[in-house]
Motif scaffolding. Sequence first.
Motif: not given
Length: 469
Positions: A376-397
């Motif tokens: 997954f990419y933290s930046q757009f091809p322009s080099g600008k940060m992508d705030p939609d790259s927010l992500h998390g590791g969900c709890a192991v059940e």
Amino acid sequence: MGSAVGLRACLWLLASTGAFGLPSQDECGGVDPREWTSPAHKSAGYHVLCISNPAARCQKSGDADGQCKADEPPTATVCWSGFQEACEEMSITEALSTPEHGKRSLVGLQELLVVNLAYKKRFQALQEKREKQKKISLGFAFFSVKNDGLTPSPLTSIKDASGMVLAFEGGSFLWPGIEVGFNRTVTLPLQPEAIRLTITTRSLLPLVVEISSFIEPSECEHIIQKALPHVQRSSVKHMDHDVGKPDANWRTSSTYFMASDDDILRRLDTRVSALTLIKKSHQEHAQILRYEKGEQYVAHHDYFDVSAYANNRDIQRMTNKGLFNRLATVFFYLSDVEAGGQTNFPRAGGLPQPRNFGDCSEGVSIMPRQGRIMIFYSQFPSGKMDPDSLHGGCAVEKGTKWSANKWIWNKPMGYTRDDRSKWLVLVASKSQQGVLEGSLHGTERQRLGESTDDLQGLMTGSRLHMARG
């Protein structure tokens, strides 16, 4: 005069509405343009060019049948932002006829594209640094596509610009997502044996692609066993407003940073570089993660939001105040998980910021399966940060989750040597230790590296060193 202005306006309108149409496969050198352009998504800073250069084609293939027409003028079509409805013809004769050689000869091609800069502030700042240091004023990265089944190759001279060329404003390659569910089968030209794999697009915003089988079970087990004696409770690097708060507010996993000090890990570095088309020197060391039942990592970004670390001199210096950053995360699933443990992107598809950063019920989730990886990419091809790259590791059940990630920067870091490259490694002061502890409650202490690459030279006053964390 008025009629001429009106004509230009009409031509612009026709181009912006896609009236020129998607170039043909023949115009793209035999490559299908639908494999590299999107029918509905614009990717800021990514452009697809199809260049018909009869002179170059005749020189390369010869004229055995007498059908080669080397005297015909070259033509080009550009699909702005990789969007099928934004293609227009472009005059390219002057760019192709430059007397310059090597990478310097690509500056003219770049000049044709800067009229549509997506992140002008960064591009111009880097250009000013290059000019001041008398370096080649080339900020774009260009890649040539000769076959849909092969990975693109870096374009190193305008003389080779024929057929399909991919242009990236930010200077780094990103796999074009095209559309959700899109499958791309490519061959990585590795030695002694090439690897054929399928890349599946899971999300466009953020850009997330998945490869179901990339790492062998024996390699997964090797990494787990090597990390097992060393994993310790994960720490985090706090933003200015979170300094003093307990790490467990965000993260409850265990971690070990693993240097690539054996053949298996070095081969994996090479494989990652071949897949991402980014030099090994841009990789950090692998972070090995263990999540037991109930453990998680709430949603966060992997890039450094420099505005949130205004008081952290090391991060400001390392990123050159935001000009450089983590570009991509290659995430490895080293084990199956009986239940839970997925990686969640809560803002995927344009969803709003979540109220509960531990909630995994929205967005897109990637399930853990041994051997699977995602990029997954933290930046757009322009080099600008992508705030939609927010992500998390969900709890192991149920069960235990073992995973690993490699962060890849848009500049050399010095952890890993490129093939046929020489790297200078220095010892850092104690004040520099722990800089790479992540972003938005990011990641543990890291090693910082300094390379002799030209790009590193742009970072005036921003020398990165290596320290044991």
